[in-house]
Write an enzyme that holds these catalytic residues in place. Structure first.
Site, PDB file in Angstrom:
ATOM      1  N   ASP A 354     104.519  70.089 -57.590  1.00 50.42           N
ATOM      2  CA  ASP A 354     105.803  69.469 -57.900  1.00 50.42           C
ATOM      3  C   ASP A 354     105.648  67.992 -58.222  1.00 50.42           C
ATOM      4  O   ASP A 354     104.818  67.286 -57.636  1.00 50.42           O
ATOM      5  CB  ASP A 354     106.733  69.641 -56.693  1.00 50.42           C
ATOM      6  N   GLU A 407     103.849  70.490 -62.714  1.00 55.62           N
ATOM      7  CA  GLU A 407     105.158  70.130 -63.250  1.00 55.62           C
ATOM      8  C   GLU A 407     105.050  68.660 -63.671  1.00 55.62           C
ATOM      9  O   GLU A 407     105.200  67.758 -62.858  1.00 55.62           O
ATOM     10  CB  GLU A 407     106.258  70.302 -62.199  1.00 55.62           C
TER      11      GLU A 407
END
Length: 675
Positions: A354, A407
């Protein structure tokens, strides 16, 4: 079939909930006797740390700290008990407090090692699995803190904040998957990911406020994912998090599956059941920041231990959380060990990392004067960059056949390129530009799309610079952005036709796929983390049709090699025609290793049917329609091309041969050469 234990130095528990002493294998006893000679411990004190462990920890190179730190039920000098170890270099006093000693801060004092590592440890006889505990820490300045164990495998259910003595022993029965997963996770394999938030995917129908357990979720999820044809599940963070509105992205227990759904072994069983069904498991991992909870990592020993001490580098203004000190060797060992933990103990097949961009740039979400340049005066976070490289190298070295996915929303070069070529070493990267351009285009009224065709064609300018995942994730259906089907213009029929068309474009575009829960059946309400998806919608034809369409697209994706063999190569994609702006029609080819497997994709972005529409094709013969998003079984109007279409020697679009077909309204058709 014989079962195999997880890779583990912890000991087996006959009953996971038991609080009786656990036996220790002879091999572990021998290792313990060897460890007791570590020069950093007081004579006669039990320790799991060798001199090599201490060296690697302090160099930022240790990859298995969860075997050393934390709580471990062991037998020492014939006595069963628990060994505790914690890193607290700025503490002048540390003790273990828990239900075993009445939470007495002074009765179980830990011993600090003599090697200046800052590690405190103790063996406590009689303490067994299930014991609840914390560390009581007194900082050098007298400040007192109570902290959960950073390496604990089991935390109390929030709002309780203590940790439990627990192990990760599990008799795995997913050998078939583990032996072949390198084929399922390969870059030339079909990878279609279903993103799931455990708390909100499905809840107890009789009590909508009750979250299901790992086992109850598995009872429905495994069969559903298999039936829908997804190849992988990606779980939003399952690491222990105390605050539900964070969706799991504010982690306090990095080595513990969330206790809100059950014990660690219950989570392992869920992974095992997915593997037994042939489904891979990707876990969302959050090394970018952590919350300031009093019982967590923040100011752990009274100092800025895990977070960077300079708030310009250690505090995240967007998320009001704290940023790891990526340059501190012991913190690097913590993060590397944590990444490998989920592969080692929980059999993860991949990590989706993330907020990578927030780690790569020192000025991320900061104004001038609010950030500190690197040693070369640049904005790149050199410590984070080197950490990513080390983590990815360690994962692919020690767990081949797995994947890491970034990401990352910027144009940082080489994110999904090997470290030895100068890249960060990730296997794949989310294609955020594709997502933004695609949603912006599909939200437009069809009459205006002719002016914006480049929003769809631009993606192939950079589509092969990285190994891209096409994400339609949870971030696109929250905070007033609306559900996917609710973003689409037009009446009900057109909204669903538009979404089927979008999915067809996504599945036939180069790159692997990711779809967030609910999108596959046309969830109409914006995602709410605190309630179940609206499964009752599947009682209605538009939603039944949407689910059937996604199921068919997954089937097409998995069975047609042209859709995946060259997912990350320009050789696998060819624009045939992008010039028909007036009619908003796009034509392209997907190519596999064999020319005869080539597919032709035609997208009609308006609600106007187009009979006798001619396109150029690469080979003479006949073409059959193998997918049409307007099929009545998908809630379409049924405007199909049922019979094989014969080519004609009419040159078009730079091809010697062409065909004439019917284009359905707001529809996609996929054609394959027959003979």
């Amino acid at each position: 079939m014989a079962k195999r234990k997880t890779t583990n130095t912890d000991v087996p528990a006959a009953e996971l909930a038991a609080v009786t002493p656990l036996p220790t294998p002879e091999s572990e006893q021998a290792a313990q006797r060897s460890n007791e000679t570590s020069s950093g411990s007081a004579p006669g004190h039990y320790s799991r740390f060798t001199d090599l462990d201490i060296y690697l920890f302090r160099e930022g190179k240790h990859t298995r700290l969860y075997e050393k730190f934390g709580s471990h039920v062991v037998t020492h000098n014939g006595v069963s008990g628990t060994y505790f170890a914690v890193w607290a270099p700025s503490a002048r006093y540390v003790s273990v407090i828990g239900d075993f000693n009445g939470w007495d801060r002074g009765s179980t004092t830990m011993n600090v090692r003599w090697d200046s590592s800052g590690i405190w440890e103790i063996f406590v006889p009689g303490v067994a699995t299930g014991t609840t505990y914390k560390y009581f820490i007194v900082h050098e300045n007298g400040r007192e803190l109570e902290k959960g164990d950073p390496y604990a495998h089991f935390w109390e259910i929030p709002p309780q904040t203590a940790t439990k003595v627990w192990d990760t022993y599990y008799e795995w029965n997913d050998q078939d998957w583990m032996a072949t997963r390198h084929e399922k996770n390969a870059l030339n394999a079909p990878i279609s990911i279903y993103e799931v938030h455990l708390s909100s995917w499905k809840r107890d129908p009789g009590n909508p406020t009750r979250e299901l357990s790992y086992g109850e979720i598995g009872d429905s999820l495994v069969d559903y994912v298999k039936e829908m044809g997804f190849t992988h599940v990606e779980f939003m963070p399952v690491m222990h998090y105390p605050y539900p509105p964070s969706w799991g992205y504010q982690v306090t227990g990095y080595f513990a599956p969330s206790s809100r759904f059950g014990a660690p072994q219950d989570f392992m069983q869920l992974v095992e059941r997915l593997h037994q069904a042939g489904i891979g498991v990707i876990l969302d991992w959050v090394p970018a920041h952590f919350p300031g909870d009093a019982n967590g990592l923040y100011e752990f020993d009274g100092s800025h231990l895990y977070e960077h001490p300079d708030p310009r580098m250690g505090y995240h203004p967007d998320w009001k959380s704290y940023i790891f000190n990526y340059g501190r060797p012991e913190v690097r060992s913590f993060l590397i060990s944590n990444a490998l933990f989920w592969f080692d103990r929980c059999h993860a097949d991949g990590l989706r990392v993330d907020a990578v961009a927030s780690m790569l740039y020192l000025d991320y979400s900061r104004n001038a004067g609010e950030w500190v340049p690197n040693v070369f005066g640049g904005r790149e976070n050199l410590d984070a960059i080197s950490l990513f490289k080390e983590i990815n190298e360690a994962i692919y070295r020690e767990f081949p056949g797995t994947q890491t996915i970034a990401e990352e929303s910027t144009a940082f070069p080489g994110v999904s390129r090997p470290v030895y070529t100068g890249g960060l070493g990730f296997g794949m990267k989310w294609m955020m530009g594709w997502m933004n351009d695609t949603l912006r285009y599909f939200e437009r009224e069809p009459i205006n799309r002719k002016y914006h065709q480049s929003e769809l064609t631009f993606s192939t300018v950079y589509a092969f610079t990285e190994n891209f995942v096409l994400p339609l994730s949870h971030d696109e259906v929250v905070y007033g952005k609306h559900a996917l089907v609710s973003k689409m213009p037009g009446d009900e029929w057109q909204r669903f036709a538009n979404l089927r068309l979008l999915f067809a474009y996504m599945f036939t575009h180069s790159g692997t796929k990711l779809l967030f829960q609910g999108g596959e059946f046309g969830q109409t309400a914006e995602w709410n983390f605190d309630q179940s998806l609206d499964w009752h919608l599947l009682d209605h034809p538009p939603h039944q049709g949407m689910a059937a369409c996604v199921k068919a697209l997954n089937q097409l994706y998995r069975t047609e090699p042209a859709m995946y063999e060259r997912n990350f190569s320009a050789d696998g994609f060819e624009w045939i025609d992008t010039s028909d702006h007036e009619n908003s029609v796009l034509v392209y080819a997907r190519k596999g290793e064999k020319p005869e497997e080539t597919l032709i994709v035609v997208l009609n972005m308006t609600p106007v049917p187009r009979p006798e529409y001619r396109i150029g094709v690469p080979a003479a013969g006949s073409y059959g329609e193998i997918f049409n998003s307007d099929d009545q079984s998908y809630y379409g109007s049924g405007l199909l091309n049922p019979a094989p279409i014969q080519t004609e020697a009419t040159p078009l679009h730079g091809k010697e041969q062409s065909i004439s077909l019917t284009l359905p309204p707001l529809g996609a058709t996929v054609l394959k050469w027959i003979e």
